[in-house]
Scaffold this motif. Structure first.
Motif, PDB file in Angstrom:
ATOM      1  N   GLY A   1      25.844  12.897  14.108  1.00 10.57           N
ATOM      2  CA  GLY A   1      25.975  13.076  15.537  1.00 10.57           C
ATOM      3  C   GLY A   1      27.091  12.228  16.114  1.00 10.57           C
ATOM      4  O   GLY A   1      27.931  11.677  15.388  1.00 10.57           O
ATOM      5  N   ALA A   2      27.067  12.108  17.440  1.00  8.69           N
ATOM      6  CA  ALA A   2      28.150  11.402  18.129  1.00  8.69           C
ATOM      7  C   ALA A   2      28.113   9.895  17.892  1.00  8.69           C
ATOM      8  O   ALA A   2      29.145   9.230  17.912  1.00  8.69           O
ATOM      9  CB  ALA A   2      28.077  11.691  19.624  1.00  8.69           C
TER      10      ALA A   2
ATOM     11  N   ARG B   1      23.991  20.643  15.182  1.00  9.59           N
ATOM     12  CA  ARG B   1      24.447  19.561  16.049  1.00  9.59           C
ATOM     13  C   ARG B   1      25.912  19.203  15.857  1.00  9.59           C
ATOM     14  O   ARG B   1      26.517  18.582  16.742  1.00  9.59           O
ATOM     15  CB  ARG B   1      23.601  18.311  15.810  1.00  9.59           C
ATOM     16  CG  ARG B   1      22.224  18.386  16.443  1.00  9.59           C
ATOM     17  CD  ARG B   1      21.506  17.064  16.358  1.00  9.59           C
ATOM     18  NE  ARG B   1      20.953  16.821  15.025  1.00  9.59           N
ATOM     19  CZ  ARG B   1      21.084  15.689  14.361  1.00  9.59           C
ATOM     20  NH1 ARG B   1      21.783  14.697  14.870  1.00  9.59           N
ATOM     21  NH2 ARG B   1      20.530  15.542  13.181  1.00  9.59           N
ATOM     22  N   THR B   2      26.475  19.535  14.714  1.00  6.98           N
ATOM     23  CA  THR B   2      27.825  19.065  14.405  1.00  6.98           C
ATOM     24  C   THR B   2      28.880  20.164  14.348  1.00  6.98           C
ATOM     25  O   THR B   2      30.065  19.883  14.523  1.00  6.98           O
ATOM     26  CB  THR B   2      27.821  18.336  13.042  1.00  6.98           C
ATOM     27  OG1 THR B   2      27.309  19.213  12.027  1.00  6.98           O
ATOM     28  CG2 THR B   2      26.947  17.094  13.114  1.00  6.98           C
TER      29      THR B   2
ATOM     30  N   ALA C   1      30.332  20.511  17.855  1.00  9.81           N
ATOM     31  CA  ALA C   1      30.248  19.271  18.642  1.00  9.81           C
ATOM     32  C   ALA C   1      31.422  19.182  19.625  1.00  9.81           C
ATOM     33  O   ALA C   1      32.532  19.625  19.317  1.00  9.81           O
ATOM     34  CB  ALA C   1      30.255  18.077  17.704  1.00  9.81           C
ATOM     35  N   PRO C   2      31.180  18.657  20.842  1.00 14.25           N
ATOM     36  CA  PRO C   2      29.961  17.986  21.297  1.00 14.25           C
ATOM     37  C   PRO C   2      28.860  18.926  21.796  1.00 14.25           C
ATOM     38  O   PRO C   2      27.811  18.464  22.203  1.00 14.25           O
ATOM     39  CB  PRO C   2      30.466  17.115  22.442  1.00 14.25           C
ATOM     40  CG  PRO C   2      31.609  17.905  23.014  1.00 14.25           C
ATOM     41  CD  PRO C   2      32.263  18.563  21.843  1.00 14.25           C
TER      42      PRO C   2
ATOM     43  N   GLU D   1      25.980  22.023  21.200  1.00 15.86           N
ATOM     44  CA  GLU D   1      24.965  22.174  20.154  1.00 15.86           C
ATOM     45  C   GLU D   1      24.605  23.645  19.985  1.00 15.86           C
ATOM     46  O   GLU D   1      24.269  24.334  20.947  1.00 15.86           O
ATOM     47  CB  GLU D   1      23.713  21.382  20.511  1.00 15.86           C
ATOM     48  CG  GLU D   1      22.625  21.460  19.453  1.00 15.86           C
ATOM     49  CD  GLU D   1      21.443  20.570  19.770  1.00 15.86           C
ATOM     50  OE1 GLU D   1      20.285  21.009  19.585  1.00 15.86           O
ATOM     51  OE2 GLU D   1      21.667  19.437  20.235  1.00 15.86           O
TER      52      GLU D   1
END
Length: 366
Positions: free
Chosen positions: A46-47, A331-332, A335-336, A338
């Motif tokens: 994730g971020a 999630r990736t 990104a950002p 979803e």
């Protein structure tokens, strides 16, 4: 004597493929290791710049003051946002996969899926009703239940569908699997029609919420949601392995299973309730996530055989792994933003389902 007969049924169920118990134990061990890796990957994807080494170091240090391997920001992200999401993903992935394996054993068809009995459609109807009518007709209930209104409505919708299905398919104390299948298709169609009416009544904001909910996501995972549906899923998963020997015997036919001492009617009832509870609770918090219940059991059946004593626990582990990996991809990959997890599972699962179908029809031989 009955236990020996049931064990014999399990042996006969795997006779055509040889004894794969040793391979099954190795596969289950590897899946346990794979699940640990998938959990760690999900916690660190994730971020946030939290690394796998940092997360493991934080666990080993016990997060003692002055000894933290993660910053305060990263600990908040990992433990308050990602960890509930990972736990919910493990529970839902295991529930959908095991439910698929049980349904395939009950219907004696590798293409069977929990959605066949209408549980998913009933759960969707309950959730859509809360989203569309939550501010009007159902306002008193939604204000009282708060954030629990949506999962509870979805669970009650799935349970109501199951109870109606069971009443329709049961006559003189005997439940017909064929009638259950046909009634499940009819009830699912009815639930989808009612859902369509509610969607027609929805405004633009509600339509957006409905679209994302129906595509499936783990984004709304919280400790409160885990507390509301987790016990239901855990109890259902804990009960289903006790069905393994009965499902093995059922593969030989209902009459043969009855002669082996299997309480066939009680087996059907327990399987239906267990699947309904697991799938209804899962759909309640994640929305529609397809193909896990078909792909996982069939893939494992090719590897370790049809013995449900090993197939059910292996399905739980692989289902959890695949859903966590699908969530990490969701999630990736954009990104950002979803991507809904239901899209990821459909992209991966639909071609596999077609391969199963063509293979069963003899069109391909792979």
């Amino acid at each position: 004597m009955v236990d020996q007969s049931i064990a014999g049924a399990g042996t006969m169920a795997t006779a055509s493929d040889g004894d794969r118990s040793g391979r099954a134990r190795v596969v289950i061990l590897l899946l346990c290791l794979g699940l640990a890796v998938a959990v760690l990957l999900s916690l660190t994807s994730g971020a946030s710049d939290a690394s796998a080494v940092g997360v493991v170091g934080d666990w080993l240090s016990g997060a003692a003051p002055g000894n933290e391997a993660l910053s305060a920001r990263d600990r908040l992200i990992v433990y308050d946002i990602r960890l509930p999401r990972v736990i919910l993903g493990v529970l839902i992935g295991a529930a959908l996969a095991v439910s698929g394996a049980v349904m395939q054993g009950l219907f004696r068809n590798p293409l069977a899926d929990p959605g066949l009995i209408g549980v998913s459609a009933g759960s969707s109807l309950g959730a859509v009703a809360v989203i569309v009518l939550g501010a009007t007709v159902l306002a008193p209930a939604t204000s009282l239940l708060g954030t629990l209104a949506l999962p509870l409505a979805a669970f009650c919708g799935g349970l109501a569908t199951t109870l109606v299905l069971y009443q329709v398919a049961t006559r003189h104390g005997q439940t017909s699997v064929a009638t259950m299948l046909l009634a499940g298709i009819a009830l699912a169609a009815l639930a989808m029609a009612l859902t369509g009416i509610l969607i027609f009544m929805a405004d633009d904001r509600q339509l957006r919420d409905l679209t994302f909910w129906q595509l499936g996501s783990l984004a709304g995972a919280t400790w409160q949601k885990i507390g509301s549906v987790g016990p239901v899923i855990v109890l259902a998963l804990a009960a289903m392995p006790f069905l393994a020997r009965g499902l093995n015997a059922l593969a030989l036919g209902e009459a043969t299973a009855g002669h082996l001492g299997i309480p066939v009617q009680r087996l059907k009832y327990t399987a239906i309730i267990g699947v309904s509870a697991a799938v209804g609770a899962s759909v309640a918090v994640s929305g529609g996530i397809g193909f896990v219940g078909i792909v996982v059991p069939h893939l494992l059946r090719l590897a370790i055989g049809p013995d449900n004593r090993y197939l059910l626990p292996a399905s739980a582990l692989l289902g959890a792994c695949l859903l966590l990996l699908a969530d990490a991809v969701a999630r990736t990959i954009v990104a950002p933003a979803e991507l809904p997890i239901g899209i990821v599972t459909a992209i991966a699962g639909a071609p596999f389902f077609l391969w199963i179908l063509l293979r069963k029809r003899g069109v391909i031989d792979l």
